[in-house]
Design a protein around this motif. Structure first.
Motif, PDB file in Angstrom:
ATOM      1  N   ILE A   3      -2.402  -0.775 -16.193  1.00 35.69           N
ATOM      2  CA  ILE A   3      -1.980  -0.552 -14.748  1.00 35.69           C
ATOM      3  C   ILE A   3      -1.938   0.671 -15.066  1.00 35.69           C
ATOM      4  CG2 ILE A   3      -0.560   0.091 -13.038  1.00 35.69           C
ATOM      5  CD1 ILE A   3      -2.347  -2.519 -13.093  1.00 35.69           C
ATOM      6  N   ARG A   4      -3.022   1.667 -14.812  1.00 30.27           N
ATOM      7  CA  ARG A   4      -2.607   3.359 -15.084  1.00 30.27           C
ATOM      8  C   ARG A   4      -2.755   3.770 -13.371  1.00 30.27           C
ATOM      9  NH1 ARG A   4      -7.279   7.174 -14.641  1.00 30.27           N
ATOM     10  NH2 ARG A   4      -8.417   5.222 -14.262  1.00 30.27           N
ATOM     11  N   PHE A   5      -1.064   5.064 -13.773  1.00 31.22           N
ATOM     12  CA  PHE A   5      -1.225   6.766 -12.266  1.00 31.22           C
ATOM     13  C   PHE A   5      -2.047   7.277 -12.316  1.00 31.22           C
ATOM     14  CE2 PHE A   5       1.130   9.664 -11.802  1.00 31.22           C
ATOM     15  CZ  PHE A   5       1.094   9.744  -9.289  1.00 31.22           C
ATOM     16  N   VAL A   6      -2.674   7.122 -11.417  1.00 30.12           N
ATOM     17  CA  VAL A   6      -3.116   8.332 -10.927  1.00 30.12           C
ATOM     18  C   VAL A   6      -3.099   9.355 -10.216  1.00 30.12           C
ATOM     19  CG1 VAL A   6      -5.942   8.520  -9.729  1.00 30.12           C
ATOM     20  CG2 VAL A   6      -5.496   6.407 -10.962  1.00 30.12           C
ATOM     21  N   GLU A   7      -2.675   9.341  -8.800  1.00 29.01           N
ATOM     22  CA  GLU A   7      -2.067  10.851  -8.083  1.00 29.01           C
ATOM     23  C   GLU A   7      -1.313  10.562  -7.433  1.00 29.01           C
ATOM     24  OE1 GLU A   7      -0.872  13.715  -8.693  1.00 29.01           O
ATOM     25  OE2 GLU A   7      -3.006  14.815  -9.140  1.00 29.01           O
ATOM     26  N   SER A   8      -0.439  11.638  -6.732  1.00 22.58           N
ATOM     27  CA  SER A   8       0.013  11.143  -5.734  1.00 22.58           C
ATOM     28  C   SER A   8      -0.101  12.115  -4.590  1.00 22.58           C
ATOM     29  CB  SER A   8       1.918  11.279  -5.933  1.00 22.58           C
ATOM     30  OG  SER A   8       2.021   9.936  -7.132  1.00 22.58           O
ATOM     31  N   SER A   9       0.166  11.770  -3.373  1.00 28.69           N
ATOM     32  CA  SER A   9       0.163  12.224  -2.279  1.00 28.69           C
ATOM     33  C   SER A   9       1.233  12.354  -0.264  1.00 28.69           C
ATOM     34  CB  SER A   9      -1.310  12.516  -1.839  1.00 28.69           C
ATOM     35  OG  SER A   9      -1.513  11.423  -0.916  1.00 28.69           O
ATOM     36  N   LYS A  10       0.884  13.186  -0.050  1.00 28.53           N
ATOM     37  CA  LYS A  10       1.620  13.114   0.929  1.00 28.53           C
ATOM     38  C   LYS A  10       1.093  12.142   1.861  1.00 28.53           C
ATOM     39  CE  LYS A  10       4.787  17.079   1.578  1.00 28.53           C
ATOM     40  NZ  LYS A  10       5.123  18.422   2.176  1.00 28.53           N
ATOM     41  N   LEU A  11       2.093  10.844   2.333  1.00 25.44           N
ATOM     42  CA  LEU A  11       1.100  10.297   4.108  1.00 25.44           C
ATOM     43  C   LEU A  11       2.006   9.972   5.067  1.00 25.44           C
ATOM     44  CD1 LEU A  11      -1.362   8.013   4.137  1.00 25.44           C
ATOM     45  CD2 LEU A  11       0.147   6.439   3.769  1.00 25.44           C
ATOM     46  N   TRP A  15       6.167   6.136  11.446  1.00 22.39           N
ATOM     47  CA  TRP A  15       7.273   6.015  10.896  1.00 22.39           C
ATOM     48  C   TRP A  15       7.753   6.579  10.076  1.00 22.39           C
ATOM     49  CZ3 TRP A  15       3.047   2.332  10.689  1.00 22.39           C
ATOM     50  CH2 TRP A  15       3.190   1.427  11.553  1.00 22.39           C
ATOM     51  N   GLY A  16       7.183   8.169   9.752  1.00 24.62           N
ATOM     52  CA  GLY A  16       7.390   9.117   9.069  1.00 24.62           C
ATOM     53  C   GLY A  16       6.748   8.834   7.898  1.00 24.62           C
ATOM     54  N   MET A  17       7.454  10.400   6.796  1.00 27.88           N
ATOM     55  CA  MET A  17       6.916  11.079   6.302  1.00 27.88           C
ATOM     56  C   MET A  17       7.104   9.687   5.081  1.00 27.88           C
ATOM     57  SD  MET A  17       4.098  13.303   4.830  1.00 27.88           S
ATOM     58  CE  MET A  17       4.349  14.450   6.265  1.00 27.88           C
ATOM     59  N   PHE A  18       5.940   9.642   4.483  1.00 30.14           N
ATOM     60  CA  PHE A  18       5.282   8.508   3.282  1.00 30.14           C
ATOM     61  C   PHE A  18       5.316   9.522   1.999  1.00 30.14           C
ATOM     62  CE2 PHE A  18       6.792   5.580   5.804  1.00 30.14           C
ATOM     63  CZ  PHE A  18       7.354   4.519   5.037  1.00 30.14           C
ATOM     64  N   THR A  19       5.460   9.336   1.057  1.00 27.95           N
ATOM     65  CA  THR A  19       4.695   9.817  -0.989  1.00 27.95           C
ATOM     66  C   THR A  19       3.424   8.219  -0.967  1.00 27.95           C
ATOM     67  OG1 THR A  19       6.339  11.136  -0.945  1.00 27.95           O
ATOM     68  CG2 THR A  19       5.178  10.434  -2.923  1.00 27.95           C
ATOM     69  N   MET A  20       2.602   8.873  -1.135  1.00 23.23           N
ATOM     70  CA  MET A  20       1.300   8.159  -1.681  1.00 23.23           C
ATOM     71  C   MET A  20       1.078   7.931  -2.961  1.00 23.23           C
ATOM     72  SD  MET A  20      -2.157   6.728   0.230  1.00 23.23           S
ATOM     73  CE  MET A  20      -2.711   8.609   0.531  1.00 23.23           C
ATOM     74  N   HIS A  21       2.175   6.529  -3.852  1.00 18.23           N
ATOM     75  CA  HIS A  21       1.555   6.548  -5.478  1.00 18.23           C
ATOM     76  C   HIS A  21      -0.358   5.943  -5.877  1.00 18.23           C
ATOM     77  CE1 HIS A  21       5.159   8.338  -5.568  1.00 18.23           C
ATOM     78  NE2 HIS A  21       5.157   7.466  -4.784  1.00 18.23           N
ATOM     79  N   GLY A  22      -0.736   6.646  -6.203  1.00 17.46           N
ATOM     80  CA  GLY A  22      -2.472   5.531  -6.570  1.00 17.46           C
ATOM     81  C   GLY A  22      -2.051   4.904  -8.500  1.00 17.46           C
ATOM     82  N   PHE A  23      -2.226   3.461  -8.059  1.00 12.25           N
ATOM     83  CA  PHE A  23      -2.590   3.186  -9.521  1.00 12.25           C
ATOM     84  C   PHE A  23      -4.232   2.402  -9.495  1.00 12.25           C
ATOM     85  CE2 PHE A  23       1.531   3.595  -8.692  1.00 12.25           C
ATOM     86  CZ  PHE A  23       2.383   3.824  -9.496  1.00 12.25           C
TER      87      PHE A  23
END
Length: 214
Positions: A3-11, A15-23
């Motif tokens: 499992i490899r982390f790729v990048e994060s971004s705002k989403l 319901w509000g602002m989440f941070t999205m993390h891609g793996f």
């Protein structure tokens, strides 16, 4: 398993602002998402939902299951608390894949329940692998979960892998005449815990015998 982390971004969401993390799961050639809100790495138990992908329920508004309402309810509850995490795992159809899920739906249209349909296709009732969670939790430095689930097997599986589940929080929503048998099968054959007094469990009339199941 890799499992490899790729990048994060705002989403931004309703319901509000989440941070999205891609793996990336390079071994299985799959991509998974984690949504976070607030500081999830401060050591305190985090309100969490481990949600398996359900294209039909999450994106196509299917009423054959309760997956879409459960995902939306989890995002709403996290937004109210201001802190939480959703693991969106690409394990469609409890791990059998989208096309096999459609095959299972056909068997259910012919009278099988959700467990019987999977077994007739040669699969177990639940083929999901939660071991992919560990590297995601480690990357996000999450130590403990307050898990929104009705599935005690999920809690047991996570704890057996060494993941701390500080609390199980009932997560009932989305009951309707089309999924009543499906929910009864979850309770009767898969051991899901439903509280009879919950409005989402008792508010709808049961379907007639020809209603669909998932």
């Amino acid at each position: 398993m890799t499992i490899r982390f790729v990048e994060s971004s705002k989403l931004p969401t309703p319901w509000g602002m989440f941070t999205m993390h891609g793996f990336s799961d390079d071994g299985a050639d799959k991509e998974h998402l984690v949504l976070t809100m607030g500081d999830v790495s401060n050591g305190e138990p985090v309100l969490a939902r481990v949600h398996s992908e359900c294209l039909t329920g999450d994106a196509l508004f299917s009423m054959r299951c309760d997956c879409g309402p459960q995902l939306q309810a989890a995002m709403h509850k996290i937004a109210l608390e201001g802190r939480g995490v959703i693991f969106y795992l690409r394990q469609e159809g409890r791990g059998i894949g989208l096309l096999n899920k459609i095959r299972a739906y056909h068997l259910q249209d012919c009278g099988a329940d959700t467990v019987e349909a999977n077994e007739r296709l040669g699969f177990g009732a639940d083929m999901r692998d939660y071991s992919i969670l560990k590297p995601m939790l480690e990357h996000l430095n999450i130590k403990s979960l307050k898990l929104m689930t009705n599935n005690p097997r999920k809690v047991k599986a996570l704890r057996e892998m060494g993941i701390t589940v500080a609390e199980r929080i009932s997560h009932q929503t989305g009951r309707n005449p089309h999924n009543a048998r499906y929910l009864e099968t979850k309770r009767g054959k898969l051991g899901h815990l439903f509280e009879e007094g919950d409005d989402s469990w008792t508010s709808q009339e049961p379907p007639d015998e020809n209603e669909s199941d998932v």
